[in-house]
Write a protein that holds these residues in place. Structure first.
Motif, PDB file in Angstrom:
ATOM      1  N   ARG A 160      44.487 -28.546  18.041  1.00  0.00           N
ATOM      2  CA  ARG A 160      45.331 -27.366  17.856  1.00  0.00           C
ATOM      3  C   ARG A 160      44.770 -26.106  18.505  1.00  0.00           C
ATOM      4  NH1 ARG A 160      47.605 -27.456  11.594  1.00  0.00           N
ATOM      5  NH2 ARG A 160      48.769 -29.419  11.779  1.00  0.00           N
ATOM      6  N   TYR A 189      39.154 -21.734  14.907  1.00  0.00           N
ATOM      7  CA  TYR A 189      39.461 -21.650  13.473  1.00  0.00           C
ATOM      8  C   TYR A 189      39.488 -23.023  12.798  1.00  0.00           C
ATOM      9  CZ  TYR A 189      40.805 -16.886  14.629  1.00  0.00           C
ATOM     10  OH  TYR A 189      40.794 -15.591  15.062  1.00  0.00           O
ATOM     11  N   HIS A 190      38.982 -24.058  13.459  1.00  0.00           N
ATOM     12  CA  HIS A 190      38.946 -25.387  12.867  1.00  0.00           C
ATOM     13  C   HIS A 190      37.653 -26.078  13.268  1.00  0.00           C
ATOM     14  CE1 HIS A 190      43.290 -24.499  12.853  1.00  0.00           C
ATOM     15  NE2 HIS A 190      43.341 -25.280  11.788  1.00  0.00           N
ATOM     16  N   TRP A 238      38.231 -29.178   8.772  1.00  0.00           N
ATOM     17  CA  TRP A 238      38.147 -27.953   7.981  1.00  0.00           C
ATOM     18  C   TRP A 238      38.830 -26.821   8.735  1.00  0.00           C
ATOM     19  CZ3 TRP A 238      33.975 -30.939   9.317  1.00  0.00           C
ATOM     20  CH2 TRP A 238      33.410 -31.714   8.281  1.00  0.00           C
ATOM     21  N   GLN A 239      39.375 -25.890   7.995  1.00  0.00           N
ATOM     22  CA  GLN A 239      39.974 -24.685   8.542  1.00  0.00           C
ATOM     23  C   GLN A 239      39.133 -23.478   8.135  1.00  0.00           C
ATOM     24  OE1 GLN A 239      44.005 -23.911   7.361  1.00  0.00           O
ATOM     25  NE2 GLN A 239      44.195 -22.066   8.643  1.00  0.00           N
ATOM     26  N   GLU A 257      39.101 -19.560   8.109  1.00  0.00           N
ATOM     27  CA  GLU A 257      40.045 -18.448   8.238  1.00  0.00           C
ATOM     28  C   GLU A 257      39.486 -17.310   9.066  1.00  0.00           C
ATOM     29  OE1 GLU A 257      41.199 -17.251   4.376  1.00  0.00           O
ATOM     30  OE2 GLU A 257      42.236 -19.127   3.894  1.00  0.00           O
ATOM     31  N   SER A 317      30.475 -18.938   9.734  1.00  0.00           N
ATOM     32  CA  SER A 317      31.702 -18.155   9.840  1.00  0.00           C
ATOM     33  C   SER A 317      31.383 -16.753  10.313  1.00  0.00           C
ATOM     34  CB  SER A 317      32.429 -18.098   8.497  1.00  0.00           C
ATOM     35  OG  SER A 317      33.533 -17.221   8.557  1.00  0.00           O
TER      36      SER A 317
END
Length: 828
Positions: free
Chosen positions: A265, A288-289, A307-308, A310, A330
Motif C-alpha cells: 500500500r 505508515y506500515h 502493523w499500522q 499512525e 515511530s
C-alpha cells in the motif's frame, strides 16, 4: 555474559541499568580515569591476537558495477532538485556564497497551479464586488467587476516586455479593488506555509532519512551459493520483488527466472532479513506500515503480521537472539517490541531528544548482547533501555559531544549492532555508530568513550552499512559503508577474543554506479543526460555475499538505486600483498560487459520519460462559466502537434496530415489552347523541337485563331513578366511561322552549332543590350542540346519572335488598334 577477566568487576552491576547503588562513571572522559587497560600480550601467548594481514586489497573485475536486471517499465521521476528551490540570482554584498531559498518563485508557481485553493476563500469575501452572470449589468457602481469580461482580458494578456502588452480598465480596477486584500492575506499566510515546506524539502535534499538501513536484502537459499534478492521496484517503489540468484565462482551472478512480487500500500523504505535458529525472517518498513514474513527453504514468503503506524515509522530491526522478535520506531518517539507470544507492546517513549534539542523526529532502535536490552537512538545520541525495568531507566551509550570528540553540527545517522554468534565473530557487545563525518565503534560495557573513531571522508551521508563474515579463517571481517550518493567504502575490522577492535589495513574506495558510464555507447545529449541521471540516482540499498570457495575468495556486491535499478560487481581478494608482489592490473570492460550495458540501455530508452512536474500556466474560464462551449479543433494538425510535443520529437509532415515530401504533387494539366504552357513543358522535357514541328504542321492547315485563355498554371506565371518583350501578351496572336518571320531569322537546314556562344548571337540580334543577359539566363535554363534535330530552328524562331516584337508594338501604336504598352515589372 562473559567479560574479560582483566576488567574490574565493580564497573558491571546487576539489575536494571541506571538503578544501581554503584556510582555512575559515565561522566568520565577517558578509560584511564577509572581503570587500567590490559597490557599487550606476547605473540606466543594463548590469548594473543591472530596474525592480521597488513594490507588487504579487493580487486574489482570491471571498472564499475554492471546492471543485473533490466529496468522497470515505469518512468522514474527524480523529484525536486536543489536548482528548483534555490534562488538563481545572488546578493552583491555577500562575501561568501550562501544558499537562499527562492520563496517568490515557488509562491508564484503555487498560485498558478492551485489558484482555487489560494483564492477561493478570498473570492467568497469579495463576492459583492464581482458579477458572475454574462449579461450586461445596469448598475453604475465602479466597485463591481464583470468576471466574464475580466477573464476574457486575462486570456489575451501578454507578459511584460511584449510590444502588445497592455492593461485594460477592468484589470486596473480589479487590481485596485483586490490589491490590499491579496497582497496581505495571500502573501502572509501562504508565504509562511510555503517557507516551512521549502525548509523541509531542503532538509530532505541534504539528508533523506527515509531509506536509512537500506531497502535491499540477501536471503540465503538451500545452498551457500544460492539465494534471492529482496528489493522494491516500480514508479512508487510499492512492489516488493523476490529474485532468485545463483552465485557462480568463475562468472557473473546468474539470474534464475523472473521475479515474484507482492503489491503493498505504500513505498518500501527498509528491508531487513535475519536467520535465527535456522528460520529466515523478512521485515519490511513503509511510511505508515510494517510487515513481517517467514521465508521457507524454497524461498516462498509467508506473511506473519502487519502493523499500522499512525505517526509514521522510522526504523525496524530483527532480534538476533529469538526468532520473530521485532522492534519498531515511530516519529512520535515511541519504541514498540513485538513478540509472537506477547504481541506488540510499547517499551519506551520520549518525544524529546536524548542529549540536546534537535528538531528531527528520526528515531532508531536495535538489539544488544542481552535479549531484553535495546538501544534507542536519535540525532543527538544513543541510549540503552531495559525492557523489563521501570519506565525511564537507561544508560547513555553514545553522546554527541566532547566525550567522542565530535565536531560542531555532527549528528547521528545510523546505529547498528555488530555482535553475532559465531566462532570468529567480533565482540558481542560492539555497536557501530555513523555520523556525517566519522565512524565510531562503541562497547556497551564501556559507554560514552568509543573504542575506535575513523573519519570516513564520504561526500554524502552514510546511511547503509553491512558487516560480512571473514572470507577465510584468520582474516578480518569486511565492513561496507555506502553513502546516499552511491559512494562505497570497504574496511576490515579485527579484534577477536580479548584484543581491542581495530582497523586492519587501509580503507578502500570501491567503484560506484557513475563509474560505469564509460561502458555505455555514446548517445545524443538528451538521452546521454537521461542515462547519466539514472546512474547517479541516490543509493537506497546495499547487499553482499561471500560464497565459500576453495580458490581466491570472491565478494559479490549488489546495489539498489532510487530508480529501482539493481547493479552488481565482483571483487577478488588479494591477501597480504608484499612489496615484491606485482602491482594489480587495471580493470577493463569486457565484450560481455559492454553488451550487457548496451542491452540494458536499449530497454531504458524504450521506457517513456516521466511527465514534467510543472507546466506553463494557462487561463481557463470555461471551467467557471458554463456559457462557453469549448472550440473543437478541426483536422489532424492539433492532435499531431500535441503527440509530437509529448514525445519530444520533431514535427513531421505526416503529423499534420500533409502529403509525403518524397511524392511530388502532380502539376495541373494545361488547357487545350494554352500554348505557353505546352511550349514550356516541352522545353522542360527536352522536346522543344518536336513541339515546334507539331506547331508547324498544325499551322499549315486551315488555321483558326481562337482567343487565348488566361494562363493559370504555376509554371507560366513564373515567366509572365517576359510578356511585354517576348510577344507573350494576352492578345490573340498566331503562332510564329516561317512565312511571317524576318529574312535574317528564316529557318535554315539543321546544322550543328559550333558553340553555345555563337548560337546565342543569332537570337540576340535586335535585342537591347540591357535585356540580353536576362534572355541568356532564361535560355540557359532550357534543356536544349545543340546536336538535337531542330535545335537551330527553335533558336531561330525564338529570335524571330524577339526581333519582331518591337515592330509589332510600333505598328500597334500607329494604328491605335491596341492599348498603349506599359512598362513591365521586375525590370523585364
Amino acid at each position: 555474559m562473559d567479560f574479560p577477566s582483566s576488567l574490574p568487576p565493580s564497573l558491571f552491576t546487576t539489575g536494571p541499568l541506571g538503578l544501581s547503588d554503584v556510582p555512575d562513571v559515565s561522566f568520565m572522559c577517558s578509560w584511564r580515569d577509572a581503570l587500567t587497560l590490559p597490557e599487550s600480550l606476547p605473540q606466543g601467548s594463548e590469548n594473543a591476537a591472530p596474525h592480521v594481514a597488513k594490507g588487504l586489497l579487493w580487486e574489482p573485475g570491471t571498472p564499475g558495477p554492471l546492471p543485473l536486471l533490466p529496468p522497470g517499465p515505469d518512468p522514474w521521476d527524480p523529484g525536486v532538485t536543489a536548482q528548483d528551490l534555490l534562488f538563481r540570482g545572488g546578493y552583491q554584498f555577500r562575501r561568501q556564497p550562501q544558499a537562499v531559498l527562492d520563496v517568490t518563485e515557488q509562491l508564484s508557481r503555487f498560485l498558478w497551479d492551485h489558484g482555487d485553493i489560494a483564492f477561493a476563500p478570498l473570492g467568497k469575501l469579495m463576492l459583492e464586488n464581482f458579477k458572475l452572470e454574462g449579461a450586461r449589468s445596469r448598475s453604475k457602481k465602479k466597485t463591481v467587476v464583470s468576471v466574464k469580461r475580466l477573464l476574457q482580458d486575462l486570456g489575451g494578456h501578454q507578459p511584460w516586455g511584449c510590444p502588445w502588452a497592455y492593461l485594460s480598465h477592468r484589470q486596473r480596477r480589479f487590481s485596485i479593488l483586490g490589491g490590499p486584500i491579496l497582497s496581505t492575506s495571500v502573501a502572509s499566510l501562504l508565504g509562511e506555509l510555503l517557507h516551512e515546506e521549502l525548509a523541509l524539502r531542503w532538509e530532505q535534499l541534504l539528508l533523506d532519512a527515509a531509506f536509512t538501513g537500506g531497502a535491499l536484502a540477501w536471503v540465503p537459499g538451500r545452498t551457500p551459493r544460492a539465494g534471492q534478492l529482496v528489493y522494491p521496484a516500480g514508479g512508487a517503489l510499492d512492489r516488493l520483488y523476490f529474485q532468485k540468484v545463483n552465485l557462480t565462482p568463475g562468472s557473473e551472478p546468474r539470474v534464475l527466472g523472473g521475479p515474484g512480487h507482492i503489491r503493498l500500500r505504500g513505498p518500501v523504505r527498509q528491508v531487513v532479513t535475519r536467520t535465527v535458529q535456522g528460520e529466515a525472517l523478512l521485515a519490511v518498513r513503509s511510511d505508515y506500515h510494517c510487515a513481517l514474513w517467514k521465508v521457507s527453504k524454497q524461498g516462498q514468503p509467508a506473511p506473519l503480521q502487519v502493523w499500522q503506524v499512525e505517526k509514521g515509522a522510522t526504523g525496524i530491526s530483527l532480534s538476533p537472539h529469538l526468532p520473530g522478535e521485532l522492534a519498531i520506531c515511530s516519529r512520535s518517539g515511541a519504541i514498540c517490541l513485538w513478540t509472537p507470544q506477547d504481541g506488540l507492546q510499547q517499551i519506551y517513549k520520549d518525544p524529546e531528544t536524548l542529549v540536546f534539542r534537535d528538531p528531527s523526529p528520526w528515531r532508531w532502535a536495535d538489539f544488544t548482547a542481552h535479549p531484553r536490552v535495546l538501544t534507542v537512538g536519535d540525532r543527538t545520541g544513543v541510549k540503552m533501555v531495559d525492557t523489563q525495568g521501570p519506565p525511564g531507566c537507561g544508560l547513555l551509550l553514545f553522546r554527541g559531544g566532547a566525550e567522542a570528540s565530535c565536531q560542531k553540527g555532527e549528528r547521528v545517522l545510523l546505529t547498528q549492532y555488530l555482535g553475532e554468534c559465531g566462532p570468529e565473530c567480533l565482540h558481542s557487545t560492539l555497536h557501530l555508530i555513523c555520523t556525517q563525518f566519522s565512524l565510531y565503534l562503541v562497547d556497551e560495557r564501556l559507554p560514552l568513550v568509543p573504542l575506535l573513531k575513523w573519519n570516513h571522508g564520504l561526500p554524502s551521508a552514510p546511511l547503509l552499512a553491512r558487516l560480512l563474515p571473514p572470507p577465510r579463517t584468520g582474516l578480518p571481517r569486511p565492513l561496507l559503508l555506502a553513502g546516499q550518493g552511491g559512494e562505497l567504502q570497504l574496511l576490515h575490522l579485527a579484534g577477536e577474543g580479548a584484543s581491542t577492535p581495530r582497523l586492519a589495513g587501509p580503507p578502500q574506495s570501491l567503484p560506484s554506479r557513475s563509474d560505469s558510464l564509460s561502458a555505455f555507447p555514446l548517445l545524443e545529449p538528451k538521452s546521454q543526460w537521461r542515462l547519466r541521471e539514472r546512474l547517479t540516482a541516490p543509493a537506497i540499498g546495499l547487499a553482499a555475499a561471500i560464497p565459500p570457495s576453495a580458490a581466491t575468495p570472491v565478494l559479490s556486491l549488489f546495489q539498489l538505486s532510487a530508480a529501482g535499478d539493481v547493479f552488481h560487481q565482483r571483487l577478488h581478494l588479494r591477501a597480504d600483498p608484499g612489496p615484491d608482489s606485482p602491482a594489480p592490473t587495471a580493470a577493463s570492460w569486457t565484450p560481455q560487459a559492454t553488451a550487457s550495458c548496451s542491452q540494458w540501455l536499449k530497454a531504458l530508452l524504450e521506457v517513456p520519460p516521466a511527465p514534467p512536474v510543472w507546466a506553463a500556466p494557462t487561463f481557463s474560464h470555461r471551467r467557471l462559466l458554463g456559457c462557453f462551449e469549448p472550440q473543437k479543433a478541426e483536422g489532424k494538425a492539433p492532435e499531431g502537434l500535441r503527440a509530437a510535443m509529448a514525445k519530444g520529437r520533431l514535427l513531421q509532415p505526416r503529423d499534420l496530415g500533409l502529403l509525403p515530401t518524397e511524392e511530388r504533387a502532380p502539376a495541373p494539366e494545361p488547357g487545350p489552347e494554352d500554348e505557353l504552357s505546352e511550349r514550356l513543358e516541352a522545353a522542360w522535357e527536352g522536346q522543344a523541337a518536336a513541339w515546334w514541328e507539331r506547331r508547324r504542321g498544325s499551322s499549315s492547315g486551315p488555321s483558326k485563331q481562337p482567343k487565348r485563355h488566361k494562363r493559370r498554371t504555376q509554371l507560366s506565371s513564373t515567366f509572365s513578366s517576359l510578356s511585354g518583350r517576348l510577344d507573350l501578351s494576352d492578345a490573340a496572336s498566331p503562332p510564329p511561322s516561317p512565312e511571317r518571320t524576318l529574312p535574317e531569322a528564316r529557318p535554315q537546314p539543321p546544322v550543328t552549332p559550333p558553340s553555345q556562344e555563337s548560337t546565342q548571337e543569332l537570337w540576340a540580334r535586335g535585342v537591347p543590350s540591357e535585356r540580353q543577359q536576362t534572355l541568356r539566363d532564361y535560355m540557359a535554363e532550357l534543356p536544349l542540346r545543340g546536336d538535337a534535330p531542330g535545335a537551330a530552328s527553335v533558336l531561330s524562331s525564338q529570335a524571330s519572335s524577339v526581333q519582331a516584337t518591337p515592330s509589332r508594338q510600333r505598328a500597334a501604336v500607329r494604328s491605335g488598334s491596341q492599348p498603349r504598352w506599359k512598362k513591365p515589372r521586375m525590370g523585364f
